[in-house]
Each structure stands twice: as structure tokens, then as C-alpha cells.
Design a protein around this motif. Structure first.
Motif, PDB file in Angstrom:
ATOM      1  N   ASP A 137       7.539  34.871-103.728  1.00  0.00           N
ATOM      2  CA  ASP A 137       7.095  34.521-105.091  1.00  0.00           C
ATOM      3  C   ASP A 137       5.603  34.843-105.054  1.00  0.00           C
ATOM      4  N   LYS A 138       5.014  35.937-105.418  1.00  0.00           N
ATOM      5  CA  LYS A 138       3.816  36.199-105.647  1.00  0.00           C
ATOM      6  C   LYS A 138       2.540  34.966-106.007  1.00  0.00           C
ATOM      7  N   PHE A 139       3.272  34.408-107.166  1.00  0.00           N
ATOM      8  CA  PHE A 139       2.226  33.389-107.707  1.00  0.00           C
ATOM      9  C   PHE A 139       2.147  32.080-106.917  1.00  0.00           C
ATOM     10  N   ASP A 140       2.994  31.997-105.708  1.00  0.00           N
ATOM     11  CA  ASP A 140       2.793  30.864-104.847  1.00  0.00           C
ATOM     12  C   ASP A 140       1.754  31.204-103.926  1.00  0.00           C
ATOM     13  N   PHE A 141       1.351  32.662-103.810  1.00  0.00           N
ATOM     14  CA  PHE A 141       0.164  33.036-102.727  1.00  0.00           C
ATOM     15  C   PHE A 141      -1.084  33.539-103.428  1.00  0.00           C
ATOM     16  N   LEU A 142      -0.879  33.806-105.011  1.00  0.00           N
ATOM     17  CA  LEU A 142      -2.241  34.286-105.535  1.00  0.00           C
ATOM     18  C   LEU A 142      -3.177  32.888-105.708  1.00  0.00           C
TER      19      LEU A 142
END
Ligand code: 5AD
Ligand code: SF4
Length: 499
Positions: A137-142
Motif C-alpha cells: 500500500d503506497k499510503f503506508d510509505f508516502l
């Protein structure tokens, strides 16, 4: 941390892209990139692109032509400039971008932004195309912005709560470029908004391609609706106004309608795209509702919130649209009395079902667009005229056009210019509208500034109450066969989360 390098991000299209552009800049900040407003002095230029219509996609290539010249000029001075193409054109066209514009170093789709630090590093020595839908999940890393950065960005903010679309309207590229519906968990959204509120943000717009299909995991482990999420977010200290966009008419559920009834901080302004007033065309578009269903939703919404104003998107010249179908769209503009609306000529998008249907001639589309825009403008002007003399709560956002002036937004998102001290930025103040111009309202503070400066989280009077006068005007306007539900809007103002 590496040495400071300059980054310029240019965003095209919708609010989802505006939000993503900020997240890209925040993520690259930890790699030593500092944002610059101009591409001329940037070492990395990111174009965050939109693919919704052909015109939007073509804009990218003309912009790439300009940036290529900057890159060549920099190279003559011994400076390396890297060009990245992000967003929906990147996702849809991938390698093709590099074939058409060989100056591009990196192509990155919306689902891979969290990998940017690594992709940028690799693009120094090879051309990279990353348009995968990764498992993580990109939101975990952005990364999010620092407190100072959030402050500098102002008192309003977008927060992505949902991405992608499972509806597959036959004209739309979104399900292909942004993928399947995905909703962020409630706890993560709440944490992000708490950080924004802590840095002085007063108004949050929850965004998603299909925001009211939101079904993120709640703290109780159950999928929460958008209505439930809005209730939770409304309890965050400091957040005085909430909005959400863009919605699909079939996903306006009871909890969302109840939120409009129960939450004074939820602004009485709803963008609810109809696309066409003809049931035949709605079916060909695979919109999954009829005009009657749509009007019934509006009736329920207005019963919950009588001062509600609406805006919409319309497409003219969808394959098979007859003059009679088109007239149905014209009629519904007056019938609903839209606050404002966007209208577009149908643009065939590669890979979508409608692109291979029998097309309406260009000149017919152009003529219909003009007629529809006239009807929309007429409604908009009536609404603005109806605002004259009324007092609205205005969230003051920043310095206005002239010395001593601030500009803010009414509940209906209209820009309002008012003489007020800069200390009131971030406050919600009652403003009486004295003058109506084509793109702004002009007003004066309706209460002494000293008292309002102490105003806290919640508006001193809820929008419903402060718009009581406007509601009266509304009823009067309807009796006279005109409407006040219009707003100051232009194409290019991004209100729809997908364009
Ligand atoms: N052609 C024209 N307009 C389109 N939209 C989406 N796809 C197309 C297309 N292929 C419009 C719809 C949508 C808005 C964001 O853009 O009206 O609601
Ligand atoms: Fe989904 Fe909206 Fe596109 Fe339809 S128009 S496919 S609902 S994003």
C-alpha cells in the motif's frame, strides 16, 4: 541525507493529482529535494498528468517540449536535469511516452509514488518505466509534510481517502489508470487529519475518484461508510469545515445523507455528476442509475439539508446522443438549478467501450457544448445574484487582490474578497455580500473583528443558520422560476476529483 536539490512538480487535472503532487514532494524532501515554483532552476521536473480527455493528455506533450528545451539549455551549462512523467498518462501510455518524448528519464504510475526515491536514483543511469500495481500500500510509505510545510500550504487541505473505481462507465479511463477501488483505513485518515489540524488546517476535503464508495476499515474492524468517516473526522479539534468529492449518485447512502443532516461542519455544497439527462444515454454510459433515481437522491439530500447547492459534470456528444437526448440534459440543468457545472465534449479514450461506438460529429458536439454552457452560466449568474445582501460564513484563507484585503471561501466554495486584518487568516467569519463580480463575491465583515479573532474550532454559527437568509432567497427564486443554486466557477477550477 544528500545535498539539497531543487524539485519542480507541475500538476494537471484533478484534486487527486494535487494531493499526489504534494505527497511526491514530501517523499522526495527526505532525499534532500527542495521545491521550487519554476522549472528553470529545477534539477528534477515532475509532470503529474491527466488522461481523462484527449486534450488533457496532449497538454503533457506540449509541456514536455518546453521542458526538453530547458533540459538542453541546462546541459550546455553542464547541469543535468531529470524529467519524470507521473499520473494517469504515465499509467496509460507507459513506454510510449519515452518513444514520443525521448528527453523523459522516468515514467511512474500513480501506484508507485512511494518508490520515487529509489526510481529517481536509478533514473540517473537508465530510463525507467514503472507502471505496476504493486502489492504494498503506497499510503503506508508516502511521507507527510513537516508542520512548517503544512502551515505554509494554508488552512485548507485535501486528503485522499479512496482511490480507483469499479464502476466502469463506458467513457471513462479511471478504472484502467487508477485501478480497482481501494479505501484507506479510518485510523490512518484520522491520524493524517489530526496532524493537519495541529498545523492550523481548518477545512479538509476528503477526496477519491468515487469517494462515496468509501469502505475503509474502521477501528471496530468493520468497513465504515463515508458518512461514518465524516462523523469521526468532524470530532477532530480545529477542523471546522468538511467537504468531500467526487461522488457517484448510486453510492449516496443513508449514512451520508444523515451526515448532511447532523453535521453543521459538513458544507452544504455537493458535486454530484449526472453526465446526461437522458435515460437512454445514461444506460449506454453504464451509469447504473436513471434520471429519476438521481432526482430522488437530490430530493432526499435537500430534505436533510435545505440550503444544499449542487454542481455536476455533463458530457455532450456521447456516442448515439440525439438532439432529444441532449435536450434532456439542457432541461435538467434548469430543473435541478445547479450551482455550477462542468461540461465536456465527449472524448474517445483508447481502450474504453464507448471509443468504438458510433461517434457524434465534432461540430454537433461543439454546438451542444455551447448551448449547455449557456444554460449553466445562466443558473450560475442567478445564484450569484441571489447571494447579494446575504451573510455567509467565510473561511479566510490568504491575502486578497488588494492591500488590506483577504480572500476566503463561502460554504459554496465561492471566492469572497473582504477587507480584513491578516490576523484573521484561518478564521471563519460572517461576511455580508455587497457586490457580485464574474468570478468573486465582495463583502464586508458582519461582526467586529476583535470578537471573531477569538473564534475557535467550530463556526460561531453553523452554515445552516448563517444561511437562513439565503434559504429565504432560495424559496423566492424558485417561485420566480429561477434558481440561486449557482456558484462562481470556471473550467480549470478543480472541483471534480477525476478531471
Ligand atoms: N470525455 C469527456 N468527458 C469525460 N469525463 C470523463 N471521461 C470523459 C471523456 N472520455 C468527464 C466526466 C467526469 C469528469 C471528471 O470528466 O464528466 O465526471
Ligand atoms: Fe468511475 Fe466516475 Fe469514471 Fe464512472 S465516471 S468509471 S464512476 S470514475
Amino acid at each position: 541525507m544528500s545535498q539539497s536539490r531543487k524539485l519542480h512538480v507541475k500538476s494537471f487535472g484533478c484534486q487527486m493529482n494535487v494531493y499526489d503532487s504534494l505527497r511526491m514532494a514530501d517523499t522526495l524532501a527526505s532525499e534532500g529535494f527542495v521545491e521550487t515554483d519554476t522549472p528553470e532552476d529545477a534539477e528534477l521536473v515532475i509532470l503529474n498528468t491527466c488522461h481523462i480527455r484527449e486534450k488533457a493528455a496532449e497538454k503533457v506533450y506540449s509541456e514536455l517540449g518546453r521542458i526538453r528545451k530547458l533540459k538542453e539549455a541546462a546541459a550546455r551549462d553542464g547541469r543535468r536535469v531529470m524529467i519524470a512523467v507521473a499520473g494517469c498518462v504515465a499509467q496509460a501510455e507507459g513506454e510510449e511516452i519515452i518513444r514520443r518524448a525521448p528527453a523523459v528519464d522516468l515514467v511512474v504510475g500513480p501506484q508507485s509514488y512511494h518508490r520515487l526515491p529509489d526510481l529517481v536514483a536509478r533514473a540517473a543511469s537508465e530510463r525507467i518505466v514503472d507502471t505496476e500495481f504493486p502489492a504494498e500500500d503506497k499510503f503506508d510509505f508516502l511521507k507527510g509534510p513537516s508542520r512548517d510545510k503544512t502551515r505554509a500550504r494554508g488552512v485548507t487541505a485535501f486528503v485522499t481517502v479512496q482511490e480507483g473505481c469499479d464502476k466502469f462507465c463506458t467513457f471513462c479511463v479511471v478504472p484502467y489508470t487508477r485501478g480497482a477501488e481501494f479505501s484507506r483505513p479510518v485510523a490512518k485518515i484520522v491520524a493524517e487529519i489530526e496532524r493537519l489540524a495541529d498545523a492550523g488546517v481548518r477545512e479538509v476535503t476528503l477526496i477519491g475518484q468515487n469517494v462515496n464508495a468509501y469502505h475503509g476499515e474502521g477501528p471496530d474492524g468493520r468497513p465504515w461508510t463515508l458518512g461514518e468517516l465524516l462523523h469521526r473526522v468532524s470530532t477532530i479539534g480545529g477542523i471546522a469545515r468538511l467537504r468531500y468529492t467526487t461522488s457517484h449518485p448510486s453510492d449516496m447512502d443513508e449514512t451520508l445523507i444523515a451526515a448532511h443532516r447532523d453535521l453543521p461542519c459538513l458544507m452544504p455544497y455537493l458535486h454530484l455528476p449526472l453526465q446526461s439527462g437522458s435515460d437512454r444515454i445514461l444506460a449506454a454510459m453504464n451509469r447504473r442509475h436513471t434520471l429519476g433515481d438521481y432526482l430522488a437522491v437530490i430530493t432526499r439530500m435537500r430534505a436533510a439539508r435545505s440550503d444544499l447547492a449542487l454542481s455536476s459534470d455533463f458530457i455532450v456528444g456521447f456516442p448515439g446522443e440525439t438532439e432529444e437526448d441532449f435536450r434532456a440534459s439542457l432541461e435538467v440543468v434548469d430543473q435541478v438549478g445547479y450551482a455550477g457545472a462542468f461540461s465536456f465534449k465527449y472524448s474517445p479514450r483508447p481502450g474504453t467501450p464507448a471509443a468504438t461506438m458510433e461517434q457524434v460529429p465534432e461540430e454537433v458536439k461543439a454546438e451542444r457544448l455551447q448551448r449547455l454552457q449557456k444554460a449553466i452560466d445562466r443558473n450560475q449568474a442567478a445564484f450569484n445574484a441571489g447571494c447579494h445582501g446575504h451573510t455567509f460564513d467565510v473561511l479566510l484563507e490568504k491575502p486578497g487582490r488588494h492591500a488590506g484585503q483577504l480572500v476566503g471561501r463561502s460554504p459554496y466554495l465561492q471566492p469572497v474578497q473582504v477587507m480584513a486584518p491578516a490576523s484573521l487568516i484561518g478564521e471563519i467569519v460572517p461576511v455580508t455580500i455587497l457586490e457580485i463580480a464574474s468570478n468573486s463575491l465582495f463583502g464586508e465583515l458582519a461582526a467586529p473583528a476583535g470578537r471573531m479573532a477569538n473564534d475557535d474550532a467550530a463556526p460561531t454559527r453553523g452554515p445552516a443558520e448563517s444561511n437562513a437568509g439565503a434559504r429565504g432567497a432560495d424559496a423566492q427564486a424558485r417561485q420566480q422560476g429561477r434558481t440561486r443554486h449557482a456558484s462562481v466557477r470556471e473550467e480549470g477550477d478543480v472541483i471534480a476529483a477525476r478531471a
